[in-house]
Scaffold this motif. Structure first.
Motif, PDB file in Angstrom:
ATOM      1  N   LEU A   1      14.801 105.990  64.432  1.00 26.60           N
ATOM      2  CA  LEU A   1      14.409 105.321  65.676  1.00 26.60           C
ATOM      3  C   LEU A   1      15.613 104.890  66.500  1.00 26.60           C
ATOM      4  O   LEU A   1      15.518 104.743  67.710  1.00 26.60           O
ATOM      5  CB  LEU A   1      13.525 104.112  65.371  1.00 26.60           C
ATOM      6  CG  LEU A   1      12.028 104.389  65.197  1.00 26.60           C
ATOM      7  CD1 LEU A   1      11.304 103.125  64.791  1.00 26.60           C
ATOM      8  CD2 LEU A   1      11.425 104.972  66.459  1.00 26.60           C
TER       9      LEU A   1
ATOM     10  N   LEU B   1       8.824 105.596  61.130  1.00 29.45           N
ATOM     11  CA  LEU B   1       8.490 104.781  62.294  1.00 29.45           C
ATOM     12  C   LEU B   1       8.549 103.289  61.999  1.00 29.45           C
ATOM     13  O   LEU B   1       7.965 102.486  62.718  1.00 29.45           O
ATOM     14  CB  LEU B   1       7.075 105.139  62.789  1.00 29.45           C
ATOM     15  CG  LEU B   1       6.858 106.563  63.288  1.00 29.45           C
ATOM     16  CD1 LEU B   1       5.393 106.770  63.671  1.00 29.45           C
ATOM     17  CD2 LEU B   1       7.758 106.882  64.479  1.00 29.45           C
TER      18      LEU B   1
ATOM     19  N   PHE C   1      12.612 109.900  75.536  1.00 33.36           N
ATOM     20  CA  PHE C   1      11.152 109.929  75.479  1.00 33.36           C
ATOM     21  C   PHE C   1      10.526 110.366  76.805  1.00 33.36           C
ATOM     22  O   PHE C   1       9.354 110.690  76.842  1.00 33.36           O
ATOM     23  CB  PHE C   1      10.613 108.543  75.091  1.00 33.36           C
ATOM     24  CG  PHE C   1      10.387 108.390  73.616  1.00 33.36           C
ATOM     25  CD1 PHE C   1      11.172 109.066  72.715  1.00 33.36           C
ATOM     26  CD2 PHE C   1       9.380 107.571  73.131  1.00 33.36           C
ATOM     27  CE1 PHE C   1      10.977 108.934  71.351  1.00 33.36           C
ATOM     28  CE2 PHE C   1       9.165 107.431  71.773  1.00 33.36           C
ATOM     29  CZ  PHE C   1       9.974 108.114  70.881  1.00 33.36           C
TER      30      PHE C   1
ATOM     31  N   ALA D   1       5.199 109.416  76.102  1.00 35.57           N
ATOM     32  CA  ALA D   1       5.400 110.063  74.813  1.00 35.57           C
ATOM     33  C   ALA D   1       4.168 109.866  73.937  1.00 35.57           C
ATOM     34  O   ALA D   1       3.542 108.800  73.952  1.00 35.57           O
ATOM     35  CB  ALA D   1       6.637 109.506  74.112  1.00 35.57           C
TER      36      ALA D   1
ATOM     37  N   VAL E   1       3.203 109.855  70.047  1.00 39.59           N
ATOM     38  CA  VAL E   1       3.791 109.765  68.711  1.00 39.59           C
ATOM     39  C   VAL E   1       2.698 110.027  67.684  1.00 39.59           C
ATOM     40  O   VAL E   1       1.675 109.342  67.674  1.00 39.59           O
ATOM     41  CB  VAL E   1       4.426 108.378  68.480  1.00 39.59           C
ATOM     42  CG1 VAL E   1       5.070 108.311  67.103  1.00 39.59           C
ATOM     43  CG2 VAL E   1       5.448 108.074  69.571  1.00 39.59           C
TER      44      VAL E   1
ATOM     45  N   ASP F   1       1.907 110.316  63.651  1.00 39.01           N
ATOM     46  CA  ASP F   1       2.375 109.991  62.308  1.00 39.01           C
ATOM     47  C   ASP F   1       1.553 110.776  61.294  1.00 39.01           C
ATOM     48  O   ASP F   1       0.812 111.687  61.652  1.00 39.01           O
ATOM     49  CB  ASP F   1       2.280 108.481  62.079  1.00 39.01           C
ATOM     50  CG  ASP F   1       3.228 108.016  60.973  1.00 39.01           C
ATOM     51  OD1 ASP F   1       3.909 108.858  60.375  1.00 39.01           O
ATOM     52  OD2 ASP F   1       3.279 106.795  60.715  1.00 39.01           O
TER      53      ASP F   1
ATOM     54  N   VAL G   1       3.805 104.806  75.730  1.00 46.13           N
ATOM     55  CA  VAL G   1       3.844 105.329  74.361  1.00 46.13           C
ATOM     56  C   VAL G   1       2.454 105.235  73.748  1.00 46.13           C
ATOM     57  O   VAL G   1       1.868 104.147  73.692  1.00 46.13           O
ATOM     58  CB  VAL G   1       4.863 104.559  73.493  1.00 46.13           C
ATOM     59  CG1 VAL G   1       4.855 105.098  72.065  1.00 46.13           C
ATOM     60  CG2 VAL G   1       6.259 104.663  74.090  1.00 46.13           C
TER      61      VAL G   1
ATOM     62  N   VAL H   1       0.055 106.348  70.270  1.00 47.08           N
ATOM     63  CA  VAL H   1       0.235 106.650  68.851  1.00 47.08           C
ATOM     64  C   VAL H   1      -1.075 107.178  68.277  1.00 47.08           C
ATOM     65  O   VAL H   1      -2.154 106.645  68.566  1.00 47.08           O
ATOM     66  CB  VAL H   1       0.677 105.389  68.073  1.00 47.08           C
ATOM     67  CG1 VAL H   1       1.040 105.751  66.644  1.00 47.08           C
ATOM     68  CG2 VAL H   1       1.843 104.711  68.763  1.00 47.08           C
TER      69      VAL H   1
ATOM     70  N   VAL I   1       6.389 113.393  69.805  1.00 48.26           N
ATOM     71  CA  VAL I   1       7.202 112.858  68.718  1.00 48.26           C
ATOM     72  C   VAL I   1       6.414 112.991  67.416  1.00 48.26           C
ATOM     73  O   VAL I   1       5.290 112.488  67.310  1.00 48.26           O
ATOM     74  CB  VAL I   1       7.571 111.374  68.968  1.00 48.26           C
ATOM     75  CG1 VAL I   1       8.459 110.858  67.847  1.00 48.26           C
ATOM     76  CG2 VAL I   1       8.257 111.214  70.318  1.00 48.26           C
TER      77      VAL I   1
ATOM     78  N   THR J   1       6.611 112.706  63.062  1.00 42.41           N
ATOM     79  CA  THR J   1       7.352 112.253  61.889  1.00 42.41           C
ATOM     80  C   THR J   1       7.374 113.379  60.853  1.00 42.41           C
ATOM     81  O   THR J   1       6.647 114.371  60.967  1.00 42.41           O
ATOM     82  CB  THR J   1       6.698 111.006  61.278  1.00 42.41           C
ATOM     83  OG1 THR J   1       5.361 111.338  60.850  1.00 42.41           O
ATOM     84  CG2 THR J   1       6.633 109.875  62.293  1.00 42.41           C
TER      85      THR J   1
END
Length: 208
Positions: free
Chosen positions: A8, A128, A147, A151, A153, A155, A173, A175, A193, A195
């Motif tokens: 990060l 994260l 970013f 973005a 993200v 996971d 952002v 998620v 993004v 992981t």
């Protein structure tokens, strides 16, 4: 295809080999358009239908005489001008639940991932974890990562709770867990993004 893995704080922590069958395809606009259209139509709610003149259960007997009654020449009580009659030009039941082949949906997701990798808009993070789950701390860390304006993200099977709490107040952002990965959200964000856990889960999902 190889990509560097970052923390990060934008520190490089290694490299990862991406599966070309998932991240190395040539995107096709027609496939992506079909999947995005299918997604948006699936989100639409169906209007509650109203009963029109043919749907109202009332007597079909002619209402009054044709002539000489001093009133309009109505056929029956189902007319929209009467209380309890059918609605004129009411809402119709419309089907916004189209079908799309599972193979096309899977191909569309692969092409969406490939388009981000091809355009250099894919970032791979090691983890994260955010200390204390503080938005301020996360915002400082994201300044060092490219970013863009927005973005997405993704996971692993579950989203890291500290990151989810910290990103909750960041409007640019979003998620998602791996199961929530979809073509529309991937394409409408500037940066994708992933992981390490997300990549492993995606590759297992497509290879399984």
């Amino acid at each position: 295809m190889k990509l560097k893995v970052q923390s990060l704080g934008a520190a490089e922590t290694g490299e990862i080999e991406l599966n070309d069958a998932i991240f190395g395809l040539e995107p096709r606009a027609d496939i992506l358009h079909r999947v995005v259209t299918w997604q948006l139509e699936k989100r639409r709610g169906t209007a509650r239908p109203t009963r029109e003149r043919a749907d109202v259960a009332r007597s079909g007997k002619k209402f009054g005489r044709q002539k000489g009654g001093g009133t309009a020449r109505h056929g029956d009580r189902r007319a929209p001008v009467f209380i309890g009659g059918g609605k004129a030009h009411g809402a119709r039941l419309r089907d916004f639940n189209p079908s799309l082949n599972k193979k096309v949906r899977a191909l569309g997701l692969k092409m969406a991932l490939s388009s981000k990798a091809k355009d250099g808009q894919l970032i791979v993070l090691d983890s994260l974890t955010v200390d204390g789950g503080k938005t301020k701390a996360l915002a400082e860390q994201l300044k060092t990562l490219a970013f863009g304006n927005s973005a997405l993200v993704i996971d692993g099977a579950t989203v890291e709770q500290s990151f989810a709490f910290a990103a909750g107040n960041l409007a640019r952002v979003n998620v998602l867990p791996t199961m929530g990965a979809n073509v529309y959200d991937i394409l409408r964000h500037d940066t994708l993004v992933l992981t390490r856990a997300a990549i492993e889960t995606l590759e297992a999902r497509f290879n399984g």
